[in-house]
Design a protein around this motif. Structure first.
Motif, short mmCIF file in Angstrom:
data_model
loop_
_atom_site.label_atom_id
_atom_site.label_comp_id
_atom_site.label_asym_id
_atom_site.label_seq_id
_atom_site.Cartn_x
_atom_site.Cartn_y
_atom_site.Cartn_z
N LYS A 65 1.01 -1.11 0.28
CA LYS A 65 0.10 0.43 -0.30
C LYS A 65 1.17 1.32 -0.03
N GLN A 66 0.59 2.40 -0.91
CA GLN A 66 1.14 3.57 -0.66
C GLN A 66 1.49 4.10 0.81
N SER A 67 0.13 4.06 1.43
CA SER A 67 0.86 4.79 2.91
C SER A 67 1.79 3.86 3.25
N ASP A 68 1.72 2.50 3.73
CA ASP A 68 2.64 1.54 3.99
C ASP A 68 4.14 2.05 3.77
N LEU A 69 4.21 2.59 2.39
CA LEU A 69 5.60 2.95 1.95
C LEU A 69 5.79 4.09 2.73
N ASP A 70 5.02 5.47 2.25
CA ASP A 70 5.61 6.28 3.13
C ASP A 70 5.80 6.44 4.48
N ALA A 71 5.25 5.56 5.08
CA ALA A 71 5.19 5.28 6.48
C ALA A 71 6.80 4.74 6.72
N PHE A 72 7.23 3.62 5.94
CA PHE A 72 8.15 3.13 5.78
C PHE A 72 9.66 4.48 5.72
N LEU A 73 9.03 5.05 4.45
CA LEU A 73 10.29 5.93 4.20
C LEU A 73 10.03 7.21 5.48
N ASN A 74 9.37 7.14 5.65
CA ASN A 74 9.29 8.47 6.59
C ASN A 74 10.24 7.61 8.32
N ALA A 75 9.99 6.81 8.62
CA ALA A 75 10.45 6.39 9.39
C ALA A 75 12.00 6.54 9.68
N ILE A 76 12.46 5.63 8.48
CA ILE A 76 13.51 5.67 8.32
C ILE A 76 14.54 7.31 7.41
N THR A 77 13.51 7.96 7.33
CA THR A 77 13.70 9.36 6.93
C THR A 77 14.68 10.18 8.56
N THR A 78 12.85 10.04 9.37
CA THR A 78 13.33 10.14 10.36
C THR A 78 14.20 9.72 11.41
N ASP A 79 15.38 8.42 11.02
CA ASP A 79 16.34 7.42 11.94
C ASP A 79 17.21 8.29 11.57
N ARG A 80 17.45 8.54 10.00
CA ARG A 80 18.83 8.70 9.29
C ARG A 80 19.12 10.53 10.00
N LEU A 81 17.43 10.97 9.55
CA LEU A 81 17.99 12.19 9.95
C LEU A 81 17.43 12.92 11.60
N GLY A 82 16.56 12.18 12.17
CA GLY A 82 16.00 13.18 13.44
C GLY A 82 15.26 14.24 13.27
N GLU A 83 14.11 13.44 11.59
CA GLU A 83 13.58 14.46 11.23
C GLU A 83 12.25 13.86 10.44
N VAL A 84 10.88 14.44 10.62
CA VAL A 84 10.28 13.77 9.50
C VAL A 84 10.17 14.48 8.04
N ALA A 85 10.36 13.67 7.06
CA ALA A 85 10.04 14.07 6.27
C ALA A 85 9.18 14.51 5.76
N PRO A 86 9.69 16.57 4.81
CA PRO A 86 8.11 16.97 4.10
C PRO A 86 7.87 16.15 3.83
N ALA A 87 5.85 16.58 3.52
CA ALA A 87 5.19 15.40 2.61
C ALA A 87 5.22 16.11 1.47
N VAL A 88 4.76 15.16 0.67
CA VAL A 88 4.14 15.40 -0.83
C VAL A 88 3.57 16.27 -1.13
N PRO A 89 3.22 17.25 -2.21
CA PRO A 89 2.18 17.87 -2.17
C PRO A 89 1.46 16.73 -2.76
N SER A 90 -0.13 17.09 -2.55
CA SER A 90 -0.56 16.21 -3.43
C SER A 90 -0.62 16.14 -4.83
N ALA A 91 -1.15 17.02 -4.73
CA ALA A 91 -0.99 17.29 -6.42
C ALA A 91 -0.01 16.77 -7.22
#
Length: 97
Positions: free
Chosen positions: A56-82
């Motif tokens: 699911k796209q939502s599971d991929l987004d959660a996975f990528l956000n968790a990795i980004t947060t772990d590596r950078l200490g911050e949440v990845a910026p949201a991709v604009p819905s458009a």
């Protein structure tokens, strides 16, 4: 009352193309996960189908956000819905989704 649209599933090939990674890497994330700085392993959630995996796209987004947060200490910026909508339309036009 309108029915909510079901979230589309992505294949490892779809995910690999969008992230410029080999589909085998995506399957490895599903099976083995990725090591986090805490020593834990984070796995990409997916459902097994008879011929492949479905993500699911939502599971991929959660996975990528968790990795980004772990590596950078911050949440990845949201991709604009458009932008997301445009990418999905492009995938549909090319027959990948």
């Amino acid at each position: 009352m309108a029915k909510a649209q079901a979230e589309p599933y992505l294949s490892p090939v779809d995910v690999g193309r969008s992230l410029k990674r080999h589909p085998a890497s995506v399957i490895r994330w599903i099976r083995n996960g990725v090591a986090l700085s805490t020593g834990e392993r984070l796995r990409l959630r997916a459902q097994k189908s008879p011929s492949s995996w479905l993500i699911k796209q939502s599971d991929l987004d959660a996975f990528l956000n968790a990795i980004t947060t772990d590596r950078l200490g911050e949440v990845a910026p949201a991709v604009p819905s458009a932008q997301v909508k445009a990418m999905r339309e492009e995938l549909r036009a090319t027959g990948l989704m």
